[in-house]
Design an enzyme around this catalytic site. Structure first.
Site, PDB file in Angstrom:
ATOM      1  N   HIS A 184       0.800  -1.233   0.000  1.00 10.09           N
ATOM      2  CA  HIS A 184       0.000   0.000   0.000  1.00 10.09           C
ATOM      3  C   HIS A 184       0.831   1.280   0.000  1.00 10.09           C
ATOM      4  O   HIS A 184       0.272   2.374  -0.078  1.00 10.09           O
ATOM      5  CB  HIS A 184      -0.953   0.021   1.202  1.00 10.09           C
ATOM      6  CG  HIS A 184      -0.271   0.346   2.491  1.00 10.09           C
ATOM      7  ND1 HIS A 184       0.491  -0.556   3.175  1.00 10.09           N
ATOM      8  CD2 HIS A 184      -0.224   1.489   3.217  1.00 10.09           C
ATOM      9  CE1 HIS A 184       0.979   0.001   4.266  1.00 10.09           C
ATOM     10  NE2 HIS A 184       0.563   1.245   4.318  1.00 10.09           N
TER      11      HIS A 184
HETATM   12  C1  UD1 Z   1      -2.308   5.458   5.956  1.00  8.25           C
HETATM   13  C2  UD1 Z   1      -1.004   5.933   6.598  1.00  8.25           C
HETATM   14  C3  UD1 Z   1       0.033   4.843   6.510  1.00  8.25           C
HETATM   15  C4  UD1 Z   1      -0.483   3.534   7.072  1.00  8.25           C
HETATM   16  C5  UD1 Z   1      -1.781   3.179   6.346  1.00  8.25           C
HETATM   17  C6  UD1 Z   1      -2.395   1.897   6.848  1.00  8.25           C
HETATM   18  C7  UD1 Z   1      -0.555   8.352   6.442  1.00  8.25           C
HETATM   19  C8  UD1 Z   1       0.279   9.375   5.784  1.00  8.25           C
HETATM   20  N1  UD1 Z   1      -0.465   7.118   5.932  1.00  8.25           N
HETATM   21  O1  UD1 Z   1      -2.024   5.276   4.575  1.00  8.25           O
HETATM   22  O2  UD1 Z   1       1.168   5.226   7.251  1.00  8.25           O
HETATM   23  O3  UD1 Z   1       0.468   2.530   6.868  1.00  8.25           O
HETATM   24  O4  UD1 Z   1      -2.711   4.247   6.563  1.00  8.25           O
HETATM   25  O5  UD1 Z   1      -3.486   1.555   6.079  1.00  8.25           O
HETATM   26  O6  UD1 Z   1      -1.255   8.665   7.371  1.00  8.25           O
HETATM   27  N2  UD1 Z   1      -9.330   4.614   1.681  1.00  8.25           N
HETATM   28  C9  UD1 Z   1     -10.546   4.033   1.613  1.00  8.25           C
HETATM   29  N3  UD1 Z   1     -11.169   3.710   2.787  1.00  8.25           N
HETATM   30  C10 UD1 Z   1     -10.604   3.940   4.002  1.00  8.25           C
HETATM   31  C11 UD1 Z   1      -9.358   4.568   4.049  1.00  8.25           C
HETATM   32  C12 UD1 Z   1      -8.725   4.892   2.885  1.00  8.25           C
HETATM   33  O7  UD1 Z   1     -11.078   3.790   0.553  1.00  8.25           O
HETATM   34  O8  UD1 Z   1     -11.222   3.605   5.015  1.00  8.25           O
HETATM   35  C13 UD1 Z   1      -8.625   4.948   0.411  1.00  8.25           C
HETATM   36  C14 UD1 Z   1      -8.944   6.307  -0.096  1.00  8.25           C
HETATM   37  O9  UD1 Z   1      -9.005   6.251  -1.471  1.00  8.25           O
HETATM   38  C15 UD1 Z   1      -7.741   7.117   0.308  1.00  8.25           C
HETATM   39  C16 UD1 Z   1      -6.618   6.067   0.244  1.00  8.25           C
HETATM   40  O10 UD1 Z   1      -7.236   4.848   0.602  1.00  8.25           O
HETATM   41  O11 UD1 Z   1      -7.498   8.209  -0.510  1.00  8.25           O
HETATM   42  C17 UD1 Z   1      -5.488   6.350   1.156  1.00  8.25           C
HETATM   43  O12 UD1 Z   1      -5.910   6.540   2.496  1.00  8.25           O
HETATM   44  P1  UD1 Z   1      -5.033   7.441   3.509  1.00  8.25           P
HETATM   45  O13 UD1 Z   1      -5.551   7.384   4.869  1.00  8.25           O
HETATM   46  O14 UD1 Z   1      -4.813   8.770   2.913  1.00  8.25           O
HETATM   47  O15 UD1 Z   1      -3.601   6.725   3.451  1.00  8.25           O
HETATM   48  P2  UD1 Z   1      -3.201   5.193   3.502  1.00  8.25           P
HETATM   49  O16 UD1 Z   1      -2.582   4.874   2.191  1.00  8.25           O
HETATM   50  O17 UD1 Z   1      -4.279   4.300   4.008  1.00  8.25           O
END
Ligand code: UD1
Length: 367
Positions: free
Chosen positions: A209
């Site tokens: 991820h």
């Molecule tokens: C975040 C953390 C990362 C951690 C990871 C675990 C930061 C900078 N990054 O990354 O350190 O390892 O979480 O998962 O805080 N999304 C969904 N549903 C959700 C959450 C996210 O669809 O419940 C999708 C969305 O499209 C979103 C993308 O995942 O834009 C990324 O989510 P985000 O929280 O920005 O970062 P992660 O890549 O999950």
């Protein structure tokens, strides 16, 4: 006041809240950074975390907007409640956002999992770690290298407490309740391939991820090719993070993945499902931080698809090997595990299931 926002936070906060429950009044704030039920609700249920007192419901956005929105919504909460201490865990955007608000209000901050450094500032988490540590009053570390990093950055030694790893507290509490891989696939209505009738060290688990691996279409394509090559050596179970499935879909790669008969894609796994999948795997391929630690605790070889790690103890003592995404290095590491069984490893110092208890002792002294 305990803060959580994203999936890895839930695993860390659970044993801390359990240790403090009934000892000091607790308030749980969930920023809502992760909002899908598979990314959060399920974790609250399985880990026995109380329902958040406050949910900031920030959801997904660019880094600046997400961090800023959390700060904007968190500030009035701090003003209203005026907690004695704000406790943050890990390195996600929610961690730095809430710590920064608390610091400006002169509320003491405790940072759990302080001092880890990848020395790679292109990782958003590295920025979050460095900044959170600078403004924290109590820094709880999981391995000795973290203290050296903090001292180098000018942090007062008196603020640093080596307590062990709360992720491993959770793992020890829940390992016996882990859901078996067969049950996990059955619950998802996924047909179990013949060669996996017995899930016993005959498959690999893959998680992916990191923005560096999944956000660039050409890198993602190369990794996909690599995964397909690996799957000719060993079947792969691949729980897909929402970021990864979105990128695969956007680049028309999800179908290609679906056509590989030796790769089983699943939605994001729950905590107990993931524990079960890792425990019975021959090896784990990952770019996650926490999984490098969990595989070391489980004694399962971990091949890390990154060029660095902020958790060097998992390489020095544990089962972790850092290989990046160069195909020849990855394939050599896989061959090594398949022929020799891979690194055996030992359990790092203080990864004994008592980290939350040690945190409680320090907090009580300070409060
Ligand atoms: C975040 C953390 C990362 C951690 C990871 C675990 C930061 C900078 N990054 O990354 O350190 O390892 O979480 O998962 O805080 N999304 C969904 N549903 C959700 C959450 C996210 O669809 O419940 C999708 C969305 O499209 C979103 C993308 O995942 O834009 C990324 O989510 P985000 O929280 O920005 O970062 P992660 O890549 O999950």
């Amino acid at each position: 006041m305990c803060i959580v926002g994203a999936r890895p936070n839930f695993i860390k906060i659970a044993p801390i809240m359990a240790a403090l429950n009934g000892v000091v009044p607790l308030i749980l704030v969930h920023t809502g950074q992760h909002y899908d039920s598979t990314m959060q609700e399920l974790f609250f249920q399985q880990l026995g975390i109380p329902k958040p007192d406050i949910n900031l419901e920030v959801g997904s956005a660019s880094h600046g907007l997400q961090t800023g929105t959390i700060m904007q919504r968190f500030e009035p909460i701090i003003d209203e409640i005026n907690p004695s201490l704000v406790l943050v865990v890990g390195d996600v955007n929610s961690t730095i956002a809430c710590a920064l608000v608390a610091a400006k209000k002169q509320i003491p901050i405790a940072h759990v999992e302080a001092g880890l450094r990848s020395f790679d500032r292109s990782m958003p988490e590295e920025i979050n770690r460095v900044l959170t540590d600078q403004i924290s009053d109590l820094l709880f570390t999981t391995e000795r290298s973290a203290k050296e990093n903090l001292l180098r950055e000018g942090i007062d030694e008196k603020r640093i407490h080596f307590v062990g790893n709360v992720m491993i507290d959770s793992l020890q509490i829940h390992r016996l309740k882990a859901v078996s891989p067969a049950e996990t696939l059955k619950n998802l209505n996924i047909e179990i391939p013949l060669l996996l009738k017995e899930f016993d060290k005959n498959y690999a688990v893959l998680t992916l991820h990191r923005p560096a691996n999944v956000d660039n279409p050409s890198v993602l394509k190369d990794i996909l090719l690599l995964i397909q090559n690996i799957s000719e050596q060993i079947p792969i179970i691949f729980p897909l993070h929402p970021r990864t499935s979105a990128m695969l879909k956007k680049n028309g790669l999800l179908e290609t993945l679906g056509q590989s008969s030796n790769i089983i894609c699943t939605p994001p796994a729950g905590y107990l499902e993931m524990l079960g999948l890792m425990d019975k795997a021959k090896l784990v391929l990952t770019d996650s931080g926490g999984i490098q630690e969990e595989t070391t605790a489980l004694g399962v070889p971990c091949i890390t698809l990154r060029d660095n790690t902020e958790r060097p103890i998992t390489v020095e003592k544990g089962t972790n090997t850092i290989v990046g995404i160069d195909p020849s290095r990855v394939m050599a590491a896989i061959r090594n595990v398949l022929t020799t069984g891979g690194k055996i490893g030992r359990i790092p110092e203080l990864w004994d299931g008592r980290a939350a208890f040690r945190i409680k002792e320090v907090l009580l002294n300070c409060l």
